[in-house]
Design a protein around this motif. Structure first.
Motif, PDB file in Angstrom:
ATOM      1  N   MET A  20       0.844  -1.171   0.000  1.00 29.87           N
ATOM      2  CA  MET A  20       0.000   0.000   0.000  1.00 29.87           C
ATOM      3  C   MET A  20       0.896   1.244   0.000  1.00 29.87           C
ATOM      4  SD  MET A  20      -2.754   1.336   2.789  1.00 29.87           S
ATOM      5  CE  MET A  20      -3.909   0.039   2.500  1.00 29.87           C
ATOM      6  N   LEU A  21       0.558   2.200  -0.809  1.00 31.14           N
ATOM      7  CA  LEU A  21       1.342   3.417  -0.942  1.00 31.14           C
ATOM      8  C   LEU A  21       1.041   4.377   0.204  1.00 31.14           C
ATOM      9  CD1 LEU A  21       3.344   4.668  -2.939  1.00 31.14           C
ATOM     10  CD2 LEU A  21       1.424   5.775  -4.051  1.00 31.14           C
ATOM     11  N   SER A  22       2.093   4.849   0.880  1.00 26.47           N
ATOM     12  CA  SER A  22       1.951   5.802   1.979  1.00 26.47           C
ATOM     13  C   SER A  22       2.668   7.090   1.605  1.00 26.47           C
ATOM     14  CB  SER A  22       2.554   5.226   3.262  1.00 26.47           C
ATOM     15  OG  SER A  22       2.693   6.247   4.227  1.00 26.47           O
ATOM     16  N   PHE A  23       1.898   8.158   1.477  1.00 27.83           N
ATOM     17  CA  PHE A  23       2.500   9.443   1.117  1.00 27.83           C
ATOM     18  C   PHE A  23       3.365   9.993   2.252  1.00 27.83           C
ATOM     19  CE2 PHE A  23      -1.050   9.224  -1.902  1.00 27.83           C
ATOM     20  CZ  PHE A  23      -0.328   9.396  -3.067  1.00 27.83           C
ATOM     21  N   THR A  24       3.056   9.644   3.484  1.00 27.57           N
ATOM     22  CA  THR A  24       3.876  10.080   4.614  1.00 27.57           C
ATOM     23  C   THR A  24       5.261   9.450   4.533  1.00 27.57           C
ATOM     24  OG1 THR A  24       1.897  10.273   5.984  1.00 27.57           O
ATOM     25  CG2 THR A  24       4.013  10.164   7.135  1.00 27.57           C
ATOM     26  N   ILE A  25       5.309   8.143   4.303  1.00 28.28           N
ATOM     27  CA  ILE A  25       6.598   7.456   4.186  1.00 28.28           C
ATOM     28  C   ILE A  25       7.358   7.964   2.957  1.00 28.28           C
ATOM     29  CG2 ILE A  25       7.698   5.210   3.786  1.00 28.28           C
ATOM     30  CD1 ILE A  25       5.433   3.988   5.497  1.00 28.28           C
ATOM     31  N   MET A  26       6.639   8.196   1.859  1.00 32.13           N
ATOM     32  CA  MET A  26       7.284   8.756   0.665  1.00 32.13           C
ATOM     33  C   MET A  26       7.900  10.109   0.973  1.00 32.13           C
ATOM     34  SD  MET A  26       4.844   7.949  -2.627  1.00 32.13           S
ATOM     35  CE  MET A  26       5.610   9.241  -3.575  1.00 32.13           C
ATOM     36  N   ALA A  27       7.153  10.963   1.693  1.00 27.07           N
ATOM     37  CA  ALA A  27       7.635  12.315   2.003  1.00 27.07           C
ATOM     38  C   ALA A  27       8.851  12.268   2.928  1.00 27.07           C
ATOM     39  CB  ALA A  27       6.517  13.132   2.633  1.00 27.07           C
ATOM     40  N   ILE A  28       8.802  11.410   3.944  1.00 25.31           N
ATOM     41  CA  ILE A  28       9.949  11.280   4.860  1.00 25.31           C
ATOM     42  C   ILE A  28      11.175  10.804   4.083  1.00 25.31           C
ATOM     43  CG2 ILE A  28      10.885   9.924   6.778  1.00 25.31           C
ATOM     44  CD1 ILE A  28       7.997   9.982   7.958  1.00 25.31           C
ATOM     45  N   THR A  29      10.986   9.776   3.277  1.00 28.24           N
ATOM     46  CA  THR A  29      12.093   9.233   2.487  1.00 28.24           C
ATOM     47  C   THR A  29      12.635  10.285   1.528  1.00 28.24           C
ATOM     48  OG1 THR A  29      11.137   7.021   2.623  1.00 28.24           O
ATOM     49  CG2 THR A  29      12.797   7.382   0.921  1.00 28.24           C
ATOM     50  N   PHE A  30      11.735  10.968   0.841  1.00 28.93           N
ATOM     51  CA  PHE A  30      12.148  12.010  -0.102  1.00 28.93           C
ATOM     52  C   PHE A  30      13.005  13.052   0.615  1.00 28.93           C
ATOM     53  CE2 PHE A  30      11.890  16.015  -2.286  1.00 28.93           C
ATOM     54  CZ  PHE A  30      12.002  15.672  -3.628  1.00 28.93           C
ATOM     55  N   GLY A  31      12.518  13.548   1.754  1.00 31.12           N
ATOM     56  CA  GLY A  31      13.240  14.597   2.472  1.00 31.12           C
ATOM     57  C   GLY A  31      14.615  14.174   2.926  1.00 31.12           C
ATOM     58  N   ALA A  65      12.589   7.630  -2.507  1.00 30.41           N
ATOM     59  CA  ALA A  65      14.031   7.696  -2.732  1.00 30.41           C
ATOM     60  C   ALA A  65      14.366   8.028  -4.185  1.00 30.41           C
ATOM     61  CB  ALA A  65      14.694   6.381  -2.329  1.00 30.41           C
ATOM     62  N   VAL A  66      13.708   7.341  -5.115  1.00 24.47           N
ATOM     63  CA  VAL A  66      14.036   7.578  -6.521  1.00 24.47           C
ATOM     64  C   VAL A  66      13.618   8.989  -6.943  1.00 24.47           C
ATOM     65  CG1 VAL A  66      12.004   6.701  -7.796  1.00 24.47           C
ATOM     66  CG2 VAL A  66      14.280   6.336  -8.715  1.00 24.47           C
ATOM     67  N   LEU A  67      12.492   9.479  -6.448  1.00 18.22           N
ATOM     68  CA  LEU A  67      12.084  10.853  -6.774  1.00 18.22           C
ATOM     69  C   LEU A  67      13.059  11.871  -6.191  1.00 18.22           C
ATOM     70  CD1 LEU A  67       8.201  10.606  -6.386  1.00 18.22           C
ATOM     71  CD2 LEU A  67       9.509  10.820  -8.519  1.00 18.22           C
ATOM     72  N   ALA A  68      13.552  11.608  -4.973  1.00 16.54           N
ATOM     73  CA  ALA A  68      14.535  12.510  -4.364  1.00 16.54           C
ATOM     74  C   ALA A  68      15.834  12.527  -5.166  1.00 16.54           C
ATOM     75  CB  ALA A  68      14.812  12.080  -2.921  1.00 16.54           C
ATOM     76  N   LEU A  69      16.300  11.341  -5.555  1.00 17.79           N
ATOM     77  CA  LEU A  69      17.544  11.263  -6.322  1.00 17.79           C
ATOM     78  C   LEU A  69      17.387  11.912  -7.692  1.00 17.79           C
ATOM     79  CD1 LEU A  69      18.553   7.647  -5.274  1.00 17.79           C
ATOM     80  CD2 LEU A  69      19.706   9.771  -4.614  1.00 17.79           C
ATOM     81  N   TRP A  70      16.242  11.704  -8.315  1.00 17.36           N
ATOM     82  CA  TRP A  70      15.997  12.344  -9.608  1.00 17.36           C
ATOM     83  C   TRP A  70      15.914  13.858  -9.457  1.00 17.36           C
ATOM     84  CZ3 TRP A  70      11.682   8.783 -12.061  1.00 17.36           C
ATOM     85  CH2 TRP A  70      12.254   7.557 -12.410  1.00 17.36           C
ATOM     86  N   ALA A  71      15.304  14.324  -8.367  1.00 16.65           N
ATOM     87  CA  ALA A  71      15.210  15.774  -8.139  1.00 16.65           C
ATOM     88  C   ALA A  71      16.594  16.384  -7.964  1.00 16.65           C
ATOM     89  CB  ALA A  71      14.339  16.058  -6.917  1.00 16.65           C
ATOM     90  N   VAL A  72      17.442  15.714  -7.188  1.00 20.58           N
ATOM     91  CA  VAL A  72      18.808  16.214  -7.001  1.00 20.58           C
ATOM     92  C   VAL A  72      19.568  16.196  -8.319  1.00 20.58           C
ATOM     93  CG1 VAL A  72      21.033  15.760  -5.888  1.00 20.58           C
ATOM     94  CG2 VAL A  72      18.928  15.625  -4.562  1.00 20.58           C
ATOM     95  N   ALA A  73      19.402  15.115  -9.083  1.00 20.95           N
ATOM     96  CA  ALA A  73      20.079  15.036 -10.385  1.00 20.95           C
ATOM     97  C   ALA A  73      19.605  16.166 -11.295  1.00 20.95           C
ATOM     98  CB  ALA A  73      19.809  13.681 -11.040  1.00 20.95           C
TER      99      ALA A  73
END
Length: 194
Positions: A1-12, A145-153
């Motif tokens: 199940m997709l959790s936007f909270t976990i995505m946001a924490i990971t992204f940050g 994680a992948v969205l964060a890495l892509w954003a940094v790239a």
């Protein structure tokens, strides 16, 4: 199940930890020499491979007892925070071997290989594995994680120099270290009380 909270924490966490990393500078250097979209395609593919490997490693950790996993994750986050705080600023620009021509495959291949080699076993890959083990939600952690890495790239390729003019690298590093210390404390607390 997709959790936007976990995505946001990971992204940050991953975004802040990767921003001062050498790969953002490598992306910037490739992006100034070659078509940005070609460079990004190769870099993005390499980061996707790294996240998949990290998620697999983190998923294996979830098979261990919960208290042990939390203790290991806490110690690894603590080690990551210490590494960030003790990291010396690299003024040495790593030599990037430029592709001989501007074709998509040559440029994206150079970006892919550069990131694949430079990021293997990197702090953000270890952090992604830790987050996957901590939250036991590989999809949310992987996407964050992948969205964060892509954003940094993307930032590194398109506008890294501009960002570094306004936000000091030391501040970014300290914020990332503080977040990792908080996650380490929380994980260790859960290991002791859980």
């Amino acid at each position: 199940m997709l959790s936007f909270t976990i995505m946001a924490i990971t992204f940050g966490v991953v975004f802040l930890a990767e921003l001062p990393d050498k790969t953002a500078l490598a992306g910037l250097m490739l992006g100034t020499r070659y078509r940005a979209s070609y460079v990004f395609a190769g870099v993005a593919a390499a980061f996707a491979v790294h996240v998949a490997l990290a998620i697999a490693a983190g998923s294996v950790l979830t098979l261990l007892p919960h208290r042990l996993v939390q203790a290991v994750v806490g110690v690894l986050f603590l080690a990551g925070a210490v590494m960030l705080l003790l990291k010396k600023d690299d003024d040495d620009d790593e030599k990037i071997k430029a592709p001989a021509d501007q074709s998509f495959w040559k440029v994206s291949g150079a970006g892919f290989m550069l990131i694949l080699v430079a990021e293997f076993g990197d702090l953000t890959q270890i952090m992604t594995a830790n987050l996957a083990a901590r939250y036991d939600n590989p999809l949310s952690v992987g996407l964050g994680a992948v969205l964060a890495l892509w954003a940094v790239a993307g930032l590194g390729i398109v506008g890294g120099r501009t960002l570094m003019k306004y936000v000091p690298l030391r501040l970014i590093t300290k914020v990332a270290a503080a977040l990792m210390l908080a996650l380490a404390g929380f994980s260790l607390y859960e290991a002791i009380t859980g």
